[in-house]
Design a protein around this motif. Sequence first.
Motif, mmCIF file in Angstrom:
data_model
loop_
_atom_site.group_PDB
_atom_site.id
_atom_site.type_symbol
_atom_site.label_atom_id
_atom_site.label_comp_id
_atom_site.label_asym_id
_atom_site.label_seq_id
_atom_site.Cartn_x
_atom_site.Cartn_y
_atom_site.Cartn_z
ATOM 1 N N SER A 85 3.304 12.021 3.600
ATOM 2 C CA SER A 85 4.083 12.242 2.384
ATOM 3 C C SER A 85 4.790 13.585 2.347
ATOM 4 C CB SER A 85 3.157 12.171 1.165
ATOM 5 O OG SER A 85 2.218 13.245 1.200
ATOM 6 N N ILE A 126 -6.206 11.899 1.785
ATOM 7 C CA ILE A 126 -5.579 12.774 0.796
ATOM 8 C C ILE A 126 -6.192 14.152 0.972
ATOM 9 C CG2 ILE A 126 -5.002 13.130 -1.624
ATOM 10 C CD1 ILE A 126 -5.856 10.225 -2.158
ATOM 11 N N VAL A 155 1.061 4.462 -2.918
ATOM 12 C CA VAL A 155 0.998 5.899 -2.629
ATOM 13 C C VAL A 155 2.345 6.556 -2.923
ATOM 14 C CG1 VAL A 155 0.597 7.617 -0.827
ATOM 15 C CG2 VAL A 155 -0.820 5.557 -0.918
ATOM 16 N N ILE A 213 -0.683 13.449 1.772
ATOM 17 C CA ILE A 213 -1.260 12.118 1.947
ATOM 18 C C ILE A 213 -0.752 11.511 3.248
ATOM 19 C CG2 ILE A 213 -1.610 9.846 0.929
ATOM 20 C CD1 ILE A 213 -1.022 11.039 -1.793
ATOM 21 N N TRP A 240 0.829 -1.206 0.000
ATOM 22 C CA TRP A 240 0.000 0.000 0.000
ATOM 23 C C TRP A 240 0.865 1.258 0.000
ATOM 24 C CZ3 TRP A 240 -3.987 -1.383 4.450
ATOM 25 C CH2 TRP A 240 -4.702 -2.522 4.078
ATOM 26 N N THR A 241 1.918 1.255 0.799
ATOM 27 C CA THR A 241 2.787 2.440 0.809
ATOM 28 C C THR A 241 3.508 2.604 -0.523
ATOM 29 O OG1 THR A 241 4.583 1.184 1.877
ATOM 30 C CG2 THR A 241 3.119 2.460 3.323
ATOM 31 N N LEU A 279 -6.682 6.146 5.005
ATOM 32 C CA LEU A 279 -5.782 6.779 4.059
ATOM 33 C C LEU A 279 -6.437 8.107 3.679
ATOM 34 C CD1 LEU A 279 -4.876 7.409 0.910
ATOM 35 C CD2 LEU A 279 -3.146 6.563 2.490
ATOM 36 N N PHE A 339 -7.401 3.852 -4.176
ATOM 37 C CA PHE A 339 -6.511 5.011 -4.226
ATOM 38 C C PHE A 339 -6.643 5.743 -5.556
ATOM 39 C CE2 PHE A 339 -2.146 6.770 -5.000
ATOM 40 C CZ PHE A 339 -2.217 7.784 -4.058
#
Length: 311
Positions: free
Chosen positions: A54, A77, A26, A66, A22-23, A75, A101
């Motif tokens: 981020s 944004i 992103v 993010i 997942w990381t 998560l 995402f």
Amino acid sequence: MTKWPDIPYSRWQPSGASLHMWTQIVGKFRLAQTPWINHSWQATFYVSGRGLNSSLIPGEGCSYDITFDFIDHQLKIDTTDGRQQAFALEPMSVAAFHERFLTALSKLGAPSDIHHAPNEVPDPVPFREQTGPGAYDRDAVWDFWQALVAVDAVFKRFRTGFLGKVSPVHFFWGSFDLAVTRFSGRPAPLHPGGFPALPDTVTREAYSHEVSSAGFWPGGGGIDYPAFYSYAYPMPDGFGDRAAEPTEAFFQKNLGEYVLPYDAVRQAADPEAALMSFLQTTYRTAADLAQWEREKLEADLGVPRVPRRID
């Protein structure tokens, strides 16, 4: 609440495998949007007050921030024009996270032309094809984040004792580790490359100059327990022959790195001092053997509200 929580690899590994992918998803958005900085520093995440963040990612008309929020387990944004998209962090496949995402990016009008396969893993499978059930244990993720918070503070203090070029304390989503790196200032021999699913051009730029690097990872890559590491590139002759502190530290020949189990720090009478001794002794070994100009590069560790003395 324990400042240095127990994070056994057997409990962490299923959630960690999901978070690693997942990381990466992103992180690839940040990578696609952010101008290149030396040693791929533009691609990393940072430990934050809610999880992993981020920092601002530039875009057309607005910028994006993010967060893997390990308090609300979402998560998130956020855009600099006041909009937000969020979805729950919960057990799901990598493919499902990837789709969610990209959908969130689309709703914000953000570009989604990222690279859709992982890096730094053997035999990488595109994210869309990783449809197996994923894991997300909130307690395991919380403890992992709390460990990162504790480690981040020590790494940042260690960073203050160096006047030369030194990296931020940052989280690499490819190798899934928190790291801090010191530089001698001299160029290094061309790195041979060869990391799985990572272009050699990226590796060679990352190791363009001599380094002593230390970090923390929660397990994997041949060590199935959370641990700290320290290595030098290029590795000077005799590196690994000298003892490191504390006594639980050892040199792992097949990795070419000093290793200190996280539990040795967690269970120490003074965990911060134990970790600092590992960082200092392994750095000094690398710097002494490679004949760094230590007297020009080093300083006393910084303390709050006290400027460095300039004579």
